[in-house]
Design a protein around this motif. Structure first.
Motif, PDB file in Angstrom:
ATOM      1  N   HIS A   3       1.414  -1.229  -0.095  1.00  0.00           N
ATOM      2  CA  HIS A   3       0.098  -0.424  -0.008  1.00  0.00           C
ATOM      3  C   HIS A   3       1.002   1.392  -0.202  1.00  0.00           C
ATOM      4  N   ARG A   4       0.704   2.010  -0.958  1.00  0.00           N
ATOM      5  CA  ARG A   4       1.075   3.389  -0.480  1.00  0.00           C
ATOM      6  C   ARG A   4       0.403   4.161   0.312  1.00  0.00           C
ATOM      7  N   HIS A   5       1.855   5.244   1.246  1.00  0.00           N
ATOM      8  CA  HIS A   5       1.338   5.616   2.044  1.00  0.00           C
ATOM      9  C   HIS A   5       2.213   7.042   1.820  1.00  0.00           C
ATOM     10  N   VAL A   6       1.375   8.376   2.254  1.00  0.00           N
ATOM     11  CA  VAL A   6       2.010   9.342   1.868  1.00  0.00           C
ATOM     12  C   VAL A   6       2.230  10.592   3.119  1.00  0.00           C
ATOM     13  N   TYR A   7       3.169  11.257   3.467  1.00  0.00           N
ATOM     14  CA  TYR A   7       3.819  12.500   4.837  1.00  0.00           C
ATOM     15  C   TYR A   7       4.519  13.172   4.274  1.00  0.00           C
ATOM     16  N   ALA A  15      12.499  16.138   4.487  1.00  0.00           N
ATOM     17  CA  ALA A  15      12.717  14.559   3.787  1.00  0.00           C
ATOM     18  C   ALA A  15      13.998  13.552   3.613  1.00  0.00           C
ATOM     19  N   ARG A  16      15.003  14.305   3.814  1.00  0.00           N
ATOM     20  CA  ARG A  16      16.682  13.132   3.193  1.00  0.00           C
ATOM     21  C   ARG A  16      16.611  12.633   5.206  1.00  0.00           C
ATOM     22  N   LYS A  17      15.941  13.679   5.952  1.00  0.00           N
ATOM     23  CA  LYS A  17      16.159  13.038   7.017  1.00  0.00           C
ATOM     24  C   LYS A  17      15.037  11.632   7.197  1.00  0.00           C
ATOM     25  N   ALA A  18      13.433  11.740   6.768  1.00  0.00           N
ATOM     26  CA  ALA A  18      12.878  10.825   6.195  1.00  0.00           C
ATOM     27  C   ALA A  18      12.992   9.350   6.179  1.00  0.00           C
ATOM     28  N   ILE A  19      14.251   9.914   5.227  1.00  0.00           N
ATOM     29  CA  ILE A  19      14.178   8.460   4.736  1.00  0.00           C
ATOM     30  C   ILE A  19      15.753   7.940   4.945  1.00  0.00           C
ATOM     31  N   ALA A  31      10.980   1.260  -2.446  1.00  0.00           N
ATOM     32  CA  ALA A  31       9.621   1.391  -1.990  1.00  0.00           C
ATOM     33  C   ALA A  31       9.701   2.846  -1.822  1.00  0.00           C
ATOM     34  N   ILE A  32      10.746   4.045  -1.594  1.00  0.00           N
ATOM     35  CA  ILE A  32      10.797   5.213  -1.594  1.00  0.00           C
ATOM     36  C   ILE A  32       9.983   6.372  -2.959  1.00  0.00           C
ATOM     37  N   SER A  33       9.505   7.428  -2.802  1.00  0.00           N
ATOM     38  CA  SER A  33       9.081   8.385  -3.714  1.00  0.00           C
ATOM     39  C   SER A  33       9.009   9.381  -2.964  1.00  0.00           C
ATOM     40  N   LEU A  34       9.580  10.525  -4.380  1.00  0.00           N
ATOM     41  CA  LEU A  34       8.792  11.774  -3.644  1.00  0.00           C
ATOM     42  C   LEU A  34       8.601  12.537  -4.617  1.00  0.00           C
ATOM     43  N   VAL A  35       8.105  13.821  -3.929  1.00  0.00           N
ATOM     44  CA  VAL A  35       6.610  14.786  -4.287  1.00  0.00           C
ATOM     45  C   VAL A  35       7.520  15.432  -4.733  1.00  0.00           C
ATOM     46  N   ALA A  36       7.772  16.464  -5.100  1.00  0.00           N
ATOM     47  CA  ALA A  36       7.518  17.868  -4.803  1.00  0.00           C
ATOM     48  C   ALA A  36       7.482  19.163  -5.733  1.00  0.00           C
ATOM     49  N   ARG A  37       7.184  20.354  -5.463  1.00  0.00           N
ATOM     50  CA  ARG A  37       7.254  21.373  -6.312  1.00  0.00           C
ATOM     51  C   ARG A  37       8.145  21.139  -7.543  1.00  0.00           C
ATOM     52  N   ALA A 127       3.201  24.608  -1.607  1.00  0.00           N
ATOM     53  CA  ALA A 127       3.507  25.149  -0.348  1.00  0.00           C
ATOM     54  C   ALA A 127       4.725  25.765  -0.299  1.00  0.00           C
ATOM     55  N   GLY A 128       5.328  24.642  -1.382  1.00  0.00           N
ATOM     56  CA  GLY A 128       6.948  24.472  -0.918  1.00  0.00           C
ATOM     57  C   GLY A 128       7.162  22.995  -0.140  1.00  0.00           C
ATOM     58  N   ARG A 129       6.173  21.319   0.080  1.00  0.00           N
ATOM     59  CA  ARG A 129       6.896  21.361   0.965  1.00  0.00           C
ATOM     60  C   ARG A 129       7.064  19.662   0.149  1.00  0.00           C
ATOM     61  N   VAL A 130       7.845  18.532   0.514  1.00  0.00           N
ATOM     62  CA  VAL A 130       8.325  17.731   0.277  1.00  0.00           C
ATOM     63  C   VAL A 130       7.779  16.445   0.175  1.00  0.00           C
ATOM     64  N   LEU A 131       6.732  15.984  -0.150  1.00  0.00           N
ATOM     65  CA  LEU A 131       5.493  14.341  -0.335  1.00  0.00           C
ATOM     66  C   LEU A 131       7.135  13.215   0.435  1.00  0.00           C
ATOM     67  N   VAL A 132       6.578  11.962   0.753  1.00  0.00           N
ATOM     68  CA  VAL A 132       7.264  11.462   1.260  1.00  0.00           C
ATOM     69  C   VAL A 132       6.487  10.234   1.308  1.00  0.00           C
ATOM     70  N   LEU A 133       6.509   8.870  -0.316  1.00  0.00           N
ATOM     71  CA  LEU A 133       5.693   8.263  -0.577  1.00  0.00           C
ATOM     72  C   LEU A 133       6.377   7.185  -0.674  1.00  0.00           C
ATOM     73  N   ALA A 134       5.588   6.139   0.669  1.00  0.00           N
ATOM     74  CA  ALA A 134       6.315   5.063   0.596  1.00  0.00           C
ATOM     75  C   ALA A 134       5.204   4.165   0.394  1.00  0.00           C
TER      76      ALA A 134
END
Length: 165
Positions: A3-7, A15-19, A31-37, A127-134
């Protein structure tokens, strides 16, 4: 099943700290993807972690399913109507053509649409946030939650089977 979860993280450093926290718990880059502007993605996100930004593949699958079903029904109707002279093999061929045309046209339309995560969380992205998808198995969920809490990432309450987006 995965399942995909989004943070959401405040910036690329978070985001690097989360990775890093995910890696420490055995969740790899596959299993990790990032989404940003786009300006953030171009400058700071490695290509291996970028999430595809269109809905073309899921749209193509949906189009093939619908086109194939419609084509098969049309072929079976032609078999039932004797003057057309269509055989059962012809009905299957018509179904296959429907799947091809449906998949192709849906993929073209889907390429113009952003993927569902980008659609749903556009405000966060703008808003400039970076989404972490797992994309994780259910048994990895406690490790994911622990890693995201450690990194200060906000759960965006999005869960979707991988492949369905």
């Amino acid at each position: 099943m995965k399942h995909r979860h989004v943070y959401s993280t405040q910036e690329m450093a978070h985001a690097r700290k989360a990775i890093a926290a995910l890696h420490m718990r055995g969740i790899g880059n596959d299993a990790i993807s990032l989404v940003a502007r786009s300006d953030v993605e171009m400058d700071r996100i490695p290509d291996t972690l970028k999430e595809a930004d269109t809905d073309s593949v899921p749209a193509a699958v949906r189009g093939m399913e619908l086109g194939g079903a419609t084509g098969l029904l049309a072929g079976l109707a032609a078999v039932a109507f004797a003057p057309f002279g269509v055989t059962l093999a012809g009905a299957v061929a018509i179904g296959a053509m429907g799947a091809l045309v449906g998949g192709w046209s849906s993929a073209l339309m889907g390429a113009a649409l952003p993927d569902p995560v980008r659609q749903q969380f556009d405000d966060e992205i703008q808003a400039g946030r970076v989404l972490v998808l797992a994309d994780i198995e259910d048994e990895q969920l406690p490790a994911l939650r622990e890693a995201m809490a450690e990194a200060g990432a906000a759960d965006l309450d999005y869960v979707s089977p991988v492949g369905a987006k």
